[in-house]
Design a protein around this motif. Structure first.
Motif, short mmCIF file in Angstrom:
data_model
loop_
_atom_site.label_atom_id
_atom_site.label_comp_id
_atom_site.label_asym_id
_atom_site.label_seq_id
_atom_site.Cartn_x
_atom_site.Cartn_y
_atom_site.Cartn_z
N ALA A 87 2.18 82.78 27.98
CA ALA A 87 1.54 83.86 28.80
C ALA A 87 2.61 84.61 29.37
O ALA A 87 3.30 83.85 30.22
CB ALA A 87 0.88 83.42 29.74
N THR A 89 2.38 86.95 31.57
CA THR A 89 1.57 87.68 32.77
C THR A 89 2.54 87.45 34.00
O THR A 89 3.31 86.51 33.98
CB THR A 89 0.37 87.27 32.77
N ALA A 92 3.32 83.85 35.55
CA ALA A 92 2.66 82.88 34.63
C ALA A 92 3.45 82.88 33.40
O ALA A 92 3.82 83.83 32.70
CB ALA A 92 1.08 82.75 34.31
N SER A 93 3.85 81.65 32.87
CA SER A 93 4.38 81.49 31.36
C SER A 93 3.51 80.90 30.77
O SER A 93 3.78 80.69 29.53
CB SER A 93 5.70 80.85 31.45
N THR A 94 2.56 79.78 31.12
CA THR A 94 1.76 79.34 30.53
C THR A 94 0.44 79.40 31.11
O THR A 94 0.05 79.44 32.31
CB THR A 94 2.01 77.69 30.38
N GLN A 95 -0.76 79.45 30.16
CA GLN A 95 -1.87 79.40 30.80
C GLN A 95 -2.93 78.46 29.93
O GLN A 95 -2.64 78.10 28.53
CB GLN A 95 -2.85 80.84 30.23
N MET A 97 -6.32 77.71 28.76
CA MET A 97 -7.68 78.20 28.51
C MET A 97 -8.74 77.43 28.01
O MET A 97 -8.54 76.54 27.45
CB MET A 97 -7.20 79.44 27.33
N THR A 108 -9.60 81.28 32.05
CA THR A 108 -8.39 80.74 32.57
C THR A 108 -8.52 79.47 33.46
O THR A 108 -8.93 80.20 34.55
CB THR A 108 -7.42 81.85 33.01
N ALA A 110 -6.11 77.41 34.41
CA ALA A 110 -4.78 77.45 35.32
C ALA A 110 -3.64 78.30 34.62
O ALA A 110 -3.85 78.44 33.57
CB ALA A 110 -4.39 75.90 35.49
N THR A 111 -2.72 78.74 35.48
CA THR A 111 -1.37 79.56 35.16
C THR A 111 -0.50 78.65 35.62
O THR A 111 -0.52 77.88 36.72
CB THR A 111 -1.39 80.77 35.69
N ASP A 112 0.55 78.41 34.78
CA ASP A 112 1.95 77.85 35.31
C ASP A 112 3.08 78.62 34.99
O ASP A 112 3.21 79.19 34.00
CB ASP A 112 2.10 76.53 34.35
#
Length: 369
Positions: A87, A89, A92-95, A97, A108, A110-112
């Motif tokens: 991701a 966004t 965030a680089s990881t979501q 899902m 979503t 979590a985002t990381d």
């Protein structure tokens, strides 16, 4: 294609499709939904391991989501498929899902801000590992093991300062991860031998327990009732009791072990090339059970069958150049579950279906498996 956080280039922000679509096996669409092969063998595979060319069965192929970006890995439970998504966004680089099996809007969880590529789901909790940390970012913690409820909520760090965790698994006994920390290029004597290893956070515990050290980048991990299994970048397939003890080398292949599953009395593993190998969990001779495919990108297993995703590296955009294959654990000819032109990157199975995500971020279910 297995992505690593230190090789990632700039990626495009995902565009998530909300409505799933379905189609039967014989309908070939540009998104990669294609014809599938017969569940019964009509041709001799000889020594190549390539599938036969029998008539297609009436399997239903359902697109559960179009996430618009690469998916590292999939997990599945009784109600949903879970994807670890690249991701780009803001923040965030990881979501993480959640995609409902019954259809509907992907959620979503979590985002990381860091890149992760390993995900496990067990008992209503999703776990993933944050591999980066300093000096790759501005954080003050080196290596995190994260969790979030599959029902939604606030993500939490289960373990901090875990070096470079790159793979994770979970069951009723706890959460297990592989630390791919490396020796520094310039080091004092004596030689660096204690980096890289297998770590667990036992169920109900708060302190991680190191099960094995001195492991060269353990990038694949699997569990059975009593043991942890992993594969290393220097070609070793290893095991150790969950309760601790001495690590055992089960196989050696002189290549990076990328994918590994345990089924019955065997561990099945591949280096990502066109072969899948079989080694008894109790130790013994290693044999090739699948040979002759081009590039294998993921493997999975249930009580009776082995599944793998593959594509033709030289001709990967041609219809039919990518496929999901199935073969009985008892042996025999591989048969094709799905074929198309969109490279399948992540694979899971449950009691009724096969689930896979493609390189372009489409998540499919094929029923029956």
């Amino acid at each position: 294609m297995r992505h690593r956080s230190w090789f990632l280039a700039l990626l495009v922000a995902p565009s998530i499709s909300l409505a799933p679509t379905t189609g039967c096996g014989g309908q070939n669409a540009s998104g990669g939904v294609g014809a599938v092969d017969s569940g019964s063998s009509s041709g001799d595979t000889g020594q190549t391991g390539m599938p036969d060319s029998g008539p297609p069965p009436d399997r239903e192929v359902t697109e559960l989501a179009s996430l618009g970006s690469g998916v590292y890995t999939l997990q599945v439970d009784a109600t949903a498929v879970y994807a670890l998504l690249i991701a780009e966004t803001a923040g965030a680089s990881t979501q993480v899902m959640k995609i409902p099996l019954a259809g509907g809007t992907p959620v979503t969880l979590a985002t990381d801000p860091e890149y992760s590529e390993a995900l496990a789901v067990y008992g209503g909790t999703a776990y993933w590992v944050d591999t980066s940390g300093p000096p790759d970012d501005a954080s003050t913690t080196d290596g995190l093991v994260m969790s979030v409820s599959t029902g939604g909520g606030t993500p939490a760090a289960l373990a901090r300062d875990q070096g470079a965790p790159v793979t994770v698994a979970a069951d009723a006994t706890g959460v297990y991860w592989g630390d791919a920390s490396q020796c520094p290029q310039v080091q004092a004597q004596p030689p660096c031998t204690a980096v890289g290893g297998i770590v667990t956070l036992p169920a109900g515990g708060s302190t991680p327990v190191v099960l094995a050290t001195g492991q060269q980048a353990p990038e694949a991990i699997a569990l059975d009732a009593t043991n942890v299994y992993w594969g290393t970048s220097d070609g070793r397939v290893m095991s150790i009791p969950k309760s601790g003890g001495t690590a055992t080398q089960l196989a050696y292949y002189e290549a990076n072990i990328q994918y590994l599953v345990v089924a019955g009395s065997n561990v099945y593993w591949t280096t990502g090339t066109g072969d899948v190998m079989q080694t008894p969990v109790a130790g013994g001779s290693t044999t090739a059970v699948v040979v002759g495919f081009e590039q294998i990108t993921s493997i999975a297993a249930d009580a009776t069958n082995l599944y793998w995703a593959q594509y033709d590296e030289q001709d990967y955009q041609t219809p039919g150049s990518a496929s999901v294959q199935r073969m009985s654990l008892a042996g025999g000819a591989p048969t094709t579950v799905w074929t198309g032109s969109d490279v399948p990157e992540a694979l899971q199975v449950d009691a009724t279906s096969v689930y896979f995500a493609t390189d372009s971020g489409n998540v499919f279910r094929v029923t029956p498996k």
